[in-house]
Scaffold this motif. Structure first.
Motif, PDB file in Angstrom:
ATOM      1  N   PHE A 179       0.829  -1.201   0.000  1.00 25.76           N
ATOM      2  CA  PHE A 179       0.000   0.000   0.000  1.00 25.76           C
ATOM      3  C   PHE A 179       0.867   1.257   0.000  1.00 25.76           C
ATOM      4  O   PHE A 179       0.497   2.267  -0.592  1.00 25.76           O
ATOM      5  CB  PHE A 179      -0.912   0.003   1.236  1.00 25.76           C
ATOM      6  CG  PHE A 179      -1.730   1.253   1.370  1.00 25.76           C
ATOM      7  CD1 PHE A 179      -2.853   1.459   0.575  1.00 25.76           C
ATOM      8  CD2 PHE A 179      -1.360   2.243   2.280  1.00 25.76           C
ATOM      9  CE1 PHE A 179      -3.587   2.630   0.689  1.00 25.76           C
ATOM     10  CE2 PHE A 179      -2.095   3.404   2.393  1.00 25.76           C
ATOM     11  CZ  PHE A 179      -3.221   3.600   1.605  1.00 25.76           C
ATOM     12  N   HIS A 180       2.005   1.190   0.643  1.00 25.97           N
ATOM     13  CA  HIS A 180       2.916   2.344   0.692  1.00 25.97           C
ATOM     14  C   HIS A 180       3.372   2.733  -0.712  1.00 25.97           C
ATOM     15  O   HIS A 180       3.371   3.917  -1.077  1.00 25.97           O
ATOM     16  CB  HIS A 180       4.124   2.010   1.568  1.00 25.97           C
ATOM     17  CG  HIS A 180       5.145   3.114   1.606  1.00 25.97           C
ATOM     18  ND1 HIS A 180       6.189   3.184   0.716  1.00 25.97           N
ATOM     19  CD2 HIS A 180       5.249   4.183   2.432  1.00 25.97           C
ATOM     20  CE1 HIS A 180       6.907   4.261   0.985  1.00 25.97           C
ATOM     21  NE2 HIS A 180       6.354   4.886   2.030  1.00 25.97           N
ATOM     22  N   ASP A 181       3.736   1.726  -1.516  1.00 26.97           N
ATOM     23  CA  ASP A 181       4.180   2.017  -2.875  1.00 26.97           C
ATOM     24  C   ASP A 181       3.033   2.562  -3.722  1.00 26.97           C
ATOM     25  O   ASP A 181       3.212   3.503  -4.517  1.00 26.97           O
ATOM     26  CB  ASP A 181       4.738   0.753  -3.531  1.00 26.97           C
ATOM     27  CG  ASP A 181       6.037   0.315  -2.883  1.00 26.97           C
ATOM     28  OD1 ASP A 181       6.707   1.177  -2.276  1.00 26.97           O
ATOM     29  OD2 ASP A 181       6.375  -0.873  -2.987  1.00 26.97           O
ATOM     30  N   TYR A 182       1.855   1.982  -3.538  1.00 26.29           N
ATOM     31  CA  TYR A 182       0.682   2.443  -4.275  1.00 26.29           C
ATOM     32  C   TYR A 182       0.331   3.884  -3.880  1.00 26.29           C
ATOM     33  O   TYR A 182       0.030   4.731  -4.734  1.00 26.29           O
ATOM     34  CB  TYR A 182      -0.493   1.510  -4.021  1.00 26.29           C
ATOM     35  CG  TYR A 182      -1.785   1.932  -4.687  1.00 26.29           C
ATOM     36  CD1 TYR A 182      -1.852   2.157  -6.067  1.00 26.29           C
ATOM     37  CD2 TYR A 182      -2.946   2.113  -3.936  1.00 26.29           C
ATOM     38  CE1 TYR A 182      -3.027   2.539  -6.670  1.00 26.29           C
ATOM     39  CE2 TYR A 182      -4.134   2.505  -4.536  1.00 26.29           C
ATOM     40  CZ  TYR A 182      -4.168   2.715  -5.903  1.00 26.29           C
ATOM     41  OH  TYR A 182      -5.343   3.104  -6.504  1.00 26.29           O
ATOM     42  N   ASN A 183       0.407   4.171  -2.606  1.00 25.46           N
ATOM     43  CA  ASN A 183       0.109   5.512  -2.112  1.00 25.46           C
ATOM     44  C   ASN A 183       1.139   6.533  -2.621  1.00 25.46           C
ATOM     45  O   ASN A 183       0.804   7.685  -2.929  1.00 25.46           O
ATOM     46  CB  ASN A 183       0.082   5.514  -0.589  1.00 25.46           C
ATOM     47  CG  ASN A 183      -0.382   6.852  -0.030  1.00 25.46           C
ATOM     48  OD1 ASN A 183      -1.511   7.279  -0.284  1.00 25.46           O
ATOM     49  ND2 ASN A 183       0.466   7.499   0.749  1.00 25.46           N
ATOM     50  N   GLU A 184       2.389   6.096  -2.720  1.00 33.40           N
ATOM     51  CA  GLU A 184       3.427   6.985  -3.248  1.00 33.40           C
ATOM     52  C   GLU A 184       3.148   7.362  -4.694  1.00 33.40           C
ATOM     53  O   GLU A 184       3.365   8.515  -5.110  1.00 33.40           O
ATOM     54  CB  GLU A 184       4.790   6.293  -3.162  1.00 33.40           C
ATOM     55  CG  GLU A 184       5.379   6.231  -1.755  1.00 33.40           C
ATOM     56  CD  GLU A 184       5.802   7.594  -1.254  1.00 33.40           C
ATOM     57  OE1 GLU A 184       6.232   8.427  -2.075  1.00 33.40           O
ATOM     58  OE2 GLU A 184       5.671   7.844  -0.044  1.00 33.40           O
ATOM     59  N   SER A 185       2.664   6.422  -5.466  1.00 30.91           N
ATOM     60  CA  SER A 185       2.359   6.707  -6.872  1.00 30.91           C
ATOM     61  C   SER A 185       1.180   7.680  -6.987  1.00 30.91           C
ATOM     62  O   SER A 185       1.166   8.556  -7.856  1.00 30.91           O
ATOM     63  CB  SER A 185       2.046   5.413  -7.623  1.00 30.91           C
ATOM     64  OG  SER A 185       0.855   4.822  -7.152  1.00 30.91           O
TER      65      SER A 185
END
Length: 222
Positions: A179-185
């Motif tokens: 989720f962290h990577d998705y949120n960063e995008s």
């Protein structure tokens, strides 16, 4: 690892777009000449310079005629059958006389010379301002093209960001992305959209600045 690869690819594509986008090849010099001609025709300050030249030339013409002010004409009428013991005259009928103001007569050539120099000054001022108008139109036109190019960069970055977000969303739903990577995008896409809005404002401002000196809408210049 796959997520990192997608993010790196997105960043590299954005940088490449910024590096490749250029407005130099879009400079239309014949159109630029039309913009300059339009500004010289419509901008109020240019008309002021033209009026100053007309006024200076009118003053020059006036100075060439005013030399007649130094000469005064007069006449005396003496009837044939009259006798004037106070101011006796030897001639009868109309007598015309002229008087010349030497000071005024000698000053007229200098006044005419000053008027000629005032015409030259007005012409030089107009020529100087024409150069200023040309430089200003070119600068504003280049700024407008630059703003358009930057806006295209931002728009493409947003498009790339949307693609990256979709890919990360798909991998996140499959459990292959955190989720962290998705949120960063998502955050990156939000920033790109903000940059795009700023670029839109810059482009509209550049267009308004150009139209201010043109005196007409940019679309009206053919």
């Amino acid at each position: 690892m796959k997520t990192l690869y997608i993010l790196i690819l997105f960043l590299l594509s954005t940088v490449a777009l910024h590096a490749q986008e250029s407005f130099v090849n879009e400079v239309n010099y014949p159109f630029l000449d039309k913009l300059i001609a339009t500004a010289k025709k419509n901008y109020p300050e240019v008309k002021v310079r033209q009026a100053q030249i007309a006024a200076a030339r009118a003053s020059l013409t006036q100075s060439k005629v005013l030399w007649l002010d130094a000469i005064t004409a007069s006449y005396i009428y003496s009837p044939k059958n009259s006798l004037n013991l106070t101011n006796p005259t030897f001639f009868n009928g109309y007598q015309i006389g002229f008087s010349v103001n030497i000071g005024q007569l000698l000053s007229k050539p200098f006044a005419t010379r000053v008027a000629k120099e005032n015409v030259n000054i007005a012409v030089y001022q107009q020529q100087t301002y024409n150069l200023t108008v040309e430089a200003t139109v070119k600068r504003l036109y280049f700024q407008y093209l630059e703003a358009q190019a930057d806006l295209r960069n931002r728009a493409r970055a947003v498009t790339d960001g949307e693609i990256a977000v979709k890919q990360l969303k798909y991998t996140f739903q499959k459990g292959e992305t955190t989720f962290h990577d998705y949120n960063e995008s998502l955050t990156s896409l939000y920033n790109q959209n903000s940059f795009k809005v700023q670029s839109e404002l810059a482009m509209l401002t550049a267009k308004a600045n150009l139209e201010e000196i043109l005196g007409v809408k940019l679309e009206e210049v053919k």
